[in-house]
Design a protein around this motif. Structure first.
Motif, PDB file in Angstrom:
ATOM      1  N   MET A  52       0.834  -1.208   0.000  1.00 30.97           N
ATOM      2  CA  MET A  52       0.000   0.000   0.000  1.00 30.97           C
ATOM      3  C   MET A  52       0.864   1.252   0.000  1.00 30.97           C
ATOM      4  O   MET A  52       0.571   2.208  -0.707  1.00 30.97           O
ATOM      5  CB  MET A  52      -0.923  -0.006   1.225  1.00 30.97           C
ATOM      6  CG  MET A  52      -1.890  -1.144   1.231  1.00 30.97           C
ATOM      7  SD  MET A  52      -3.624  -0.782   1.263  1.00 30.97           S
ATOM      8  CE  MET A  52      -3.831   0.781   1.964  1.00 30.97           C
ATOM      9  N   GLU A  53       1.928   1.244   0.778  1.00 28.59           N
ATOM     10  CA  GLU A  53       2.811   2.409   0.844  1.00 28.59           C
ATOM     11  C   GLU A  53       3.504   2.646  -0.499  1.00 28.59           C
ATOM     12  O   GLU A  53       3.584   3.789  -0.969  1.00 28.59           O
ATOM     13  CB  GLU A  53       3.847   2.191   1.944  1.00 28.59           C
ATOM     14  CG  GLU A  53       4.686   3.411   2.241  1.00 28.59           C
ATOM     15  CD  GLU A  53       5.611   3.155   3.415  1.00 28.59           C
ATOM     16  OE1 GLU A  53       6.818   3.432   3.267  1.00 28.59           O
ATOM     17  OE2 GLU A  53       5.131   2.686   4.456  1.00 28.59           O
TER      18      GLU A  53
ATOM     19  N   GLN B 166       1.736   6.511  -7.024  1.00 27.30           N
ATOM     20  CA  GLN B 166       0.674   7.434  -7.424  1.00 27.30           C
ATOM     21  C   GLN B 166       1.155   8.877  -7.325  1.00 27.30           C
ATOM     22  O   GLN B 166       0.890   9.683  -8.216  1.00 27.30           O
ATOM     23  CB  GLN B 166      -0.560   7.217  -6.537  1.00 27.30           C
ATOM     24  CG  GLN B 166      -1.752   8.046  -6.917  1.00 27.30           C
ATOM     25  CD  GLN B 166      -2.343   7.652  -8.255  1.00 27.30           C
ATOM     26  OE1 GLN B 166      -2.133   6.546  -8.735  1.00 27.30           O
ATOM     27  NE2 GLN B 166      -3.057   8.556  -8.872  1.00 27.30           N
ATOM     28  N   ARG B 167       1.873   9.207  -6.255  1.00 27.62           N
ATOM     29  CA  ARG B 167       2.412  10.567  -6.122  1.00 27.62           C
ATOM     30  C   ARG B 167       3.408  10.871  -7.226  1.00 27.62           C
ATOM     31  O   ARG B 167       3.462  11.980  -7.743  1.00 27.62           O
ATOM     32  CB  ARG B 167       3.069  10.739  -4.757  1.00 27.62           C
ATOM     33  CG  ARG B 167       2.099  10.997  -3.646  1.00 27.62           C
ATOM     34  CD  ARG B 167       2.804  11.446  -2.389  1.00 27.62           C
ATOM     35  NE  ARG B 167       3.672  10.433  -1.843  1.00 27.62           N
ATOM     36  CZ  ARG B 167       3.340   9.568  -0.906  1.00 27.62           C
ATOM     37  NH1 ARG B 167       2.140   9.595  -0.391  1.00 27.62           N
ATOM     38  NH2 ARG B 167       4.195   8.683  -0.468  1.00 27.62           N
TER      39      ARG B 167
ATOM     40  N   THR C 219       1.267  14.968  -7.305  1.00 22.85           N
ATOM     41  CA  THR C 219       0.644  15.661  -6.186  1.00 22.85           C
ATOM     42  C   THR C 219      -0.027  14.642  -5.276  1.00 22.85           C
ATOM     43  O   THR C 219      -0.251  13.504  -5.663  1.00 22.85           O
ATOM     44  CB  THR C 219      -0.393  16.689  -6.685  1.00 22.85           C
ATOM     45  OG1 THR C 219      -0.968  17.340  -5.566  1.00 22.85           O
ATOM     46  CG2 THR C 219      -1.480  16.041  -7.494  1.00 22.85           C
ATOM     47  N   THR C 220      -0.369  15.081  -4.077  1.00 23.46           N
ATOM     48  CA  THR C 220      -1.057  14.198  -3.134  1.00 23.46           C
ATOM     49  C   THR C 220      -2.551  14.500  -3.072  1.00 23.46           C
ATOM     50  O   THR C 220      -3.234  14.064  -2.158  1.00 23.46           O
ATOM     51  CB  THR C 220      -0.457  14.353  -1.723  1.00 23.46           C
ATOM     52  OG1 THR C 220      -0.591  15.718  -1.318  1.00 23.46           O
ATOM     53  CG2 THR C 220       0.982  13.932  -1.684  1.00 23.46           C
TER      54      THR C 220
END
Length: 117
Positions: free
Chosen positions: A48-49, A55-56, A61-62
Motif C-alpha cells: 500500500m505504501e 501514485q504521487r 501531487t497528493t
C-alpha cells in the motif's frame, strides 16, 4: 479433594507425555501461522505504501481530487466550502517537444504548484 487434583494432574502429565510428538507439531504450526500472518500484514502494508508513492510520482501531487478549468467564481466557491479541508492550484508552465522524443512514448511537462498543492 486433594486426591482428585493429584489424579487429574497425573492424568494430564501422562497425556502430555504420550502425545509429545503431536504437541510439538501443534506448537510448530502455531509459530508458523503467526509468522505467516505477520509477514502477510507487513507485505500488504508495504504494498500500500509503495502504491501511494507510485501514485504521487505519476500524478505529481497528493491531491484527492482534480478539477480542471475552474472559473474564478467557481474557485472562490470551492475555497469557501466547508467540505473542502485544503485546496491548491496547479498550472502547466511548459512542455518540451523535440524530434528525439517524438519517436518515444515520453513527455516532458513542467508544472507549477502552490504551497498547499
Amino acid at each position: 479433594m486433594k486426591i482428585q487434583k493429584k489424579i487429574i494432574r497425573d492424568i494430564c502429565l501422562k497425556s502430555f507425555k504420550a502425545n509429545k510428538r503431536r504437541n510439538i507439531f501443534v506448537s510448530i504450526a502455531i509459530v508458523l501461522t503467526t509468522l505467516l500472518l505477520t509477514s502477510i500484514v507487513s507485505v500488504g502494508m508495504s504494498f500500500m505504501e509503495s502504491s501511494q508513492q507510485q501514485q504521487r510520482q505519476i500524478v505529481g501531487t497528493t491531491a484527492d481530487a482534480n478539477v480542471n478549468n475552474l472559473t474564478a467564481i467557481q474557485y472562490q466557491k470551492l475555497a469557501q466550502s466547508d467540505t473542502v479541508a485544503t485546496y491548491g492550484t496547479q498550472r502547466t508552465i511548459g512542455m518540451i517537444n523535440s524530434k528525439s522524443l517524438a519517436k518515444k512514448d515520453a513527455e516532458v511537462i513542467l508544472h507549477w504548484y502552490d504551497e498547499p498543492e
